[in-house]
Design a protein around this motif. Structure first.
Motif, PDB file in Angstrom:
ATOM      1  N   ALA A  18     -27.808 -23.620 -63.190  1.00  0.00           N
ATOM      2  CA  ALA A  18     -28.906 -24.472 -63.650  1.00  0.00           C
ATOM      3  C   ALA A  18     -28.551 -25.243 -64.920  1.00  0.00           C
ATOM      4  O   ALA A  18     -27.590 -24.931 -65.613  1.00  0.00           O
ATOM      5  CB  ALA A  18     -30.135 -23.611 -63.918  1.00  0.00           C
ATOM      6  N   HIS A  19     -29.407 -26.227 -65.207  1.00  0.00           N
ATOM      7  CA  HIS A  19     -29.412 -26.910 -66.499  1.00  0.00           C
ATOM      8  C   HIS A  19     -30.550 -26.256 -67.283  1.00  0.00           C
ATOM      9  O   HIS A  19     -31.670 -26.131 -66.769  1.00  0.00           O
ATOM     10  CB  HIS A  19     -29.696 -28.403 -66.330  1.00  0.00           C
ATOM     11  CG  HIS A  19     -28.613 -29.124 -65.597  1.00  0.00           C
ATOM     12  ND1 HIS A  19     -27.472 -29.572 -66.216  1.00  0.00           N
ATOM     13  CD2 HIS A  19     -28.479 -29.435 -64.282  1.00  0.00           C
ATOM     14  CE1 HIS A  19     -26.691 -30.150 -65.321  1.00  0.00           C
ATOM     15  NE2 HIS A  19     -27.274 -30.075 -64.136  1.00  0.00           N
ATOM     16  N   VAL A  20     -30.266 -25.806 -68.510  1.00  0.00           N
ATOM     17  CA  VAL A  20     -31.264 -25.095 -69.307  1.00  0.00           C
ATOM     18  C   VAL A  20     -31.480 -25.854 -70.620  1.00  0.00           C
ATOM     19  O   VAL A  20     -30.535 -26.111 -71.359  1.00  0.00           O
ATOM     20  CB  VAL A  20     -30.815 -23.649 -69.595  1.00  0.00           C
ATOM     21  CG1 VAL A  20     -31.881 -22.914 -70.406  1.00  0.00           C
ATOM     22  CG2 VAL A  20     -30.525 -22.908 -68.290  1.00  0.00           C
ATOM     23  N   PHE A  21     -32.752 -26.212 -70.869  1.00  0.00           N
ATOM     24  CA  PHE A  21     -33.139 -26.919 -72.085  1.00  0.00           C
ATOM     25  C   PHE A  21     -33.952 -25.966 -72.949  1.00  0.00           C
ATOM     26  O   PHE A  21     -34.873 -25.302 -72.444  1.00  0.00           O
ATOM     27  CB  PHE A  21     -33.999 -28.141 -71.750  1.00  0.00           C
ATOM     28  CG  PHE A  21     -33.286 -29.174 -70.940  1.00  0.00           C
ATOM     29  CD1 PHE A  21     -32.710 -30.268 -71.551  1.00  0.00           C
ATOM     30  CD2 PHE A  21     -33.185 -29.050 -69.558  1.00  0.00           C
ATOM     31  CE1 PHE A  21     -32.043 -31.228 -70.794  1.00  0.00           C
ATOM     32  CE2 PHE A  21     -32.525 -29.996 -68.801  1.00  0.00           C
ATOM     33  CZ  PHE A  21     -31.953 -31.090 -69.415  1.00  0.00           C
ATOM     34  N   LYS A  22     -33.635 -25.897 -74.249  1.00  0.00           N
ATOM     35  CA  LYS A  22     -34.414 -25.081 -75.178  1.00  0.00           C
ATOM     36  C   LYS A  22     -34.844 -25.968 -76.336  1.00  0.00           C
ATOM     37  O   LYS A  22     -34.002 -26.597 -76.987  1.00  0.00           O
ATOM     38  CB  LYS A  22     -33.608 -23.896 -75.696  1.00  0.00           C
ATOM     39  CG  LYS A  22     -33.376 -22.858 -74.628  1.00  0.00           C
ATOM     40  CD  LYS A  22     -32.834 -21.574 -75.199  1.00  0.00           C
ATOM     41  CE  LYS A  22     -32.696 -20.574 -74.048  1.00  0.00           C
ATOM     42  NZ  LYS A  22     -33.034 -19.256 -74.434  1.00  0.00           N
ATOM     43  N   ALA A  23     -36.163 -26.012 -76.578  1.00  0.00           N
ATOM     44  CA  ALA A  23     -36.726 -26.840 -77.644  1.00  0.00           C
ATOM     45  C   ALA A  23     -37.458 -25.957 -78.640  1.00  0.00           C
ATOM     46  O   ALA A  23     -38.276 -25.127 -78.240  1.00  0.00           O
ATOM     47  CB  ALA A  23     -37.689 -27.868 -77.060  1.00  0.00           C
ATOM     48  N   ASP A  24     -37.160 -26.136 -79.915  1.00  0.00           N
ATOM     49  CA  ASP A  24     -37.869 -25.409 -80.972  1.00  0.00           C
ATOM     50  C   ASP A  24     -39.190 -26.117 -81.259  1.00  0.00           C
ATOM     51  O   ASP A  24     -39.206 -27.265 -81.697  1.00  0.00           O
ATOM     52  CB  ASP A  24     -37.031 -25.355 -82.254  1.00  0.00           C
ATOM     53  CG  ASP A  24     -35.862 -24.403 -82.151  1.00  0.00           C
ATOM     54  OD1 ASP A  24     -35.900 -23.510 -81.284  1.00  0.00           O
ATOM     55  OD2 ASP A  24     -34.912 -24.543 -82.941  1.00  0.00           O
ATOM     56  N   LEU A  25     -40.285 -25.419 -80.991  1.00  0.00           N
ATOM     57  CA  LEU A  25     -41.631 -25.972 -81.208  1.00  0.00           C
ATOM     58  C   LEU A  25     -42.497 -24.947 -81.938  1.00  0.00           C
ATOM     59  O   LEU A  25     -43.520 -24.505 -81.414  1.00  0.00           O
ATOM     60  CB  LEU A  25     -42.257 -26.349 -79.861  1.00  0.00           C
ATOM     61  CG  LEU A  25     -41.492 -27.394 -79.048  1.00  0.00           C
ATOM     62  CD1 LEU A  25     -42.060 -27.503 -77.648  1.00  0.00           C
ATOM     63  CD2 LEU A  25     -41.509 -28.731 -79.754  1.00  0.00           C
ATOM     64  N   PRO A  26     -42.099 -24.556 -83.155  1.00  0.00           N
ATOM     65  CA  PRO A  26     -42.845 -23.508 -83.851  1.00  0.00           C
ATOM     66  C   PRO A  26     -44.289 -23.904 -84.129  1.00  0.00           C
ATOM     67  O   PRO A  26     -44.568 -25.040 -84.482  1.00  0.00           O
ATOM     68  CB  PRO A  26     -42.059 -23.332 -85.161  1.00  0.00           C
ATOM     69  CG  PRO A  26     -41.325 -24.601 -85.348  1.00  0.00           C
ATOM     70  CD  PRO A  26     -41.031 -25.122 -83.965  1.00  0.00           C
ATOM     71  N   GLY A  27     -45.172 -22.953 -83.918  1.00  0.00           N
ATOM     72  CA  GLY A  27     -46.583 -23.169 -84.215  1.00  0.00           C
ATOM     73  C   GLY A  27     -47.365 -23.871 -83.116  1.00  0.00           C
ATOM     74  O   GLY A  27     -48.570 -24.033 -83.241  1.00  0.00           O
ATOM     75  N   LEU A  28     -46.711 -24.307 -82.062  1.00  0.00           N
ATOM     76  CA  LEU A  28     -47.424 -24.983 -80.980  1.00  0.00           C
ATOM     77  C   LEU A  28     -47.741 -24.008 -79.856  1.00  0.00           C
ATOM     78  O   LEU A  28     -46.978 -23.088 -79.588  1.00  0.00           O
ATOM     79  CB  LEU A  28     -46.591 -26.136 -80.419  1.00  0.00           C
ATOM     80  CG  LEU A  28     -46.396 -27.337 -81.330  1.00  0.00           C
ATOM     81  CD1 LEU A  28     -45.571 -28.406 -80.624  1.00  0.00           C
ATOM     82  CD2 LEU A  28     -47.722 -27.918 -81.765  1.00  0.00           C
ATOM     83  N   LYS A  29     -48.874 -24.263 -79.203  1.00  0.00           N
ATOM     84  CA  LYS A  29     -49.256 -23.482 -78.025  1.00  0.00           C
ATOM     85  C   LYS A  29     -48.789 -24.242 -76.791  1.00  0.00           C
ATOM     86  O   LYS A  29     -48.591 -25.455 -76.842  1.00  0.00           O
ATOM     87  CB  LYS A  29     -50.775 -23.325 -77.980  1.00  0.00           C
ATOM     88  CG  LYS A  29     -51.343 -22.625 -79.190  1.00  0.00           C
ATOM     89  CD  LYS A  29     -52.858 -22.617 -79.118  1.00  0.00           C
ATOM     90  CE  LYS A  29     -53.411 -22.153 -80.443  1.00  0.00           C
ATOM     91  NZ  LYS A  29     -54.629 -22.838 -80.801  1.00  0.00           N
ATOM     92  N   LYS A  30     -48.664 -23.527 -75.689  1.00  0.00           N
ATOM     93  CA  LYS A  30     -48.193 -24.186 -74.466  1.00  0.00           C
ATOM     94  C   LYS A  30     -49.141 -25.297 -74.029  1.00  0.00           C
ATOM     95  O   LYS A  30     -48.712 -26.267 -73.404  1.00  0.00           O
ATOM     96  CB  LYS A  30     -47.962 -23.172 -73.348  1.00  0.00           C
ATOM     97  CG  LYS A  30     -49.205 -22.489 -72.839  1.00  0.00           C
ATOM     98  CD  LYS A  30     -48.859 -21.523 -71.726  1.00  0.00           C
ATOM     99  CE  LYS A  30     -50.119 -20.913 -71.156  1.00  0.00           C
ATOM    100  NZ  LYS A  30     -49.820 -20.028 -70.035  1.00  0.00           N
ATOM    101  N   GLU A  31     -50.421 -25.211 -74.383  1.00  0.00           N
ATOM    102  CA  GLU A  31     -51.389 -26.244 -74.019  1.00  0.00           C
ATOM    103  C   GLU A  31     -51.155 -27.540 -74.800  1.00  0.00           C
ATOM    104  O   GLU A  31     -51.675 -28.592 -74.418  1.00  0.00           O
ATOM    105  CB  GLU A  31     -52.824 -25.748 -74.275  1.00  0.00           C
ATOM    106  CG  GLU A  31     -53.240 -24.569 -73.417  1.00  0.00           C
ATOM    107  CD  GLU A  31     -52.735 -23.213 -73.948  1.00  0.00           C
ATOM    108  OE1 GLU A  31     -52.639 -22.278 -73.142  1.00  0.00           O
ATOM    109  OE2 GLU A  31     -52.424 -23.112 -75.148  1.00  0.00           O
ATOM    110  N   GLU A  32     -50.392 -27.483 -75.872  1.00  0.00           N
ATOM    111  CA  GLU A  32     -50.129 -28.663 -76.704  1.00  0.00           C
ATOM    112  C   GLU A  32     -48.816 -29.356 -76.327  1.00  0.00           C
ATOM    113  O   GLU A  32     -48.431 -30.333 -76.964  1.00  0.00           O
ATOM    114  CB  GLU A  32     -50.090 -28.264 -78.176  1.00  0.00           C
ATOM    115  CG  GLU A  32     -51.408 -27.694 -78.666  1.00  0.00           C
ATOM    116  CD  GLU A  32     -51.336 -27.084 -80.044  1.00  0.00           C
ATOM    117  OE1 GLU A  32     -52.200 -27.404 -80.872  1.00  0.00           O
ATOM    118  OE2 GLU A  32     -50.397 -26.288 -80.294  1.00  0.00           O
TER     119      GLU A  32
END
Length: 153
Positions: A56-70
């Motif tokens: 697979a291609h795997v993407f990881k993004a740092d999104l501290p403090g955010l909820k999945k709904e955002e």
């Protein structure tokens, strides 16, 4: 204020933070948005790692403090993976005095063109501890059929 103080800062300007250096901002006096203000700053440059494994291609993004709904993860027809969302500005109370504002806020969007071997219909996204992981499975590479030819003579 001397030119040296304006360029390298004046430690006396921040009574509450002895380690603070107010660096010279040439746009402060021109009134540009974002210059020493609580306005939205550039959150557009979220950090994303993209690795390719055999599966697979795997993407990881740092999104501290955010909820999945955002956060939104979308796949466009032309094999484009789009990660977008918004971090809202913290509410200011009339009695609050801000001494430092370093966390960014505002809308963000990152787009990645996926290779031909991406299985667009099997993309999965998981948000855990402020890290968004998007997994895009790859088509199995078919090994070409090899037919042995007998050598005569």
């Amino acid at each position: 204020m001397s030119l040296i103080s304006r360029m390298f800062g004046d430690r006396r300007s921040s009574v509450f933070d002895p380690f603070s250096i107010d660096v010279f901002d040439p746009f402060r006096e021109l009134g540009f948005p974002g210059s020493n203000s609580r306005e939205t700053s550039a959150f557009a440059n979220i950090r994303v790692d993209w690795k390719e494994t055999p599966e697979a291609h795997v993407f990881k993004a740092d999104l501290p403090g955010l909820k999945k709904e955002e956060v939104r993860v979308e796949i466009e027809e032309d094999r484009v993976l789009q990660i977008s969302g918004e971090r809202n500005v913290e509410k200011e109370e009339k009695n609050d005095t801000w001494h430092r504002v370093e966390r960014s806020s505002g809308k963000f969007m990152r787009r990645f063109r996926l290779p031909e071997n991406a299985k667009m219909d099997q993309v999965k996204a998981v948000m855990e501890n402020g890290v968004l992981t998007v997994t895009v499975p790859k088509e199995e590479v078919k090994k070409p059929d090899v037919k042995s030819i007998e050598i005569t003579g």
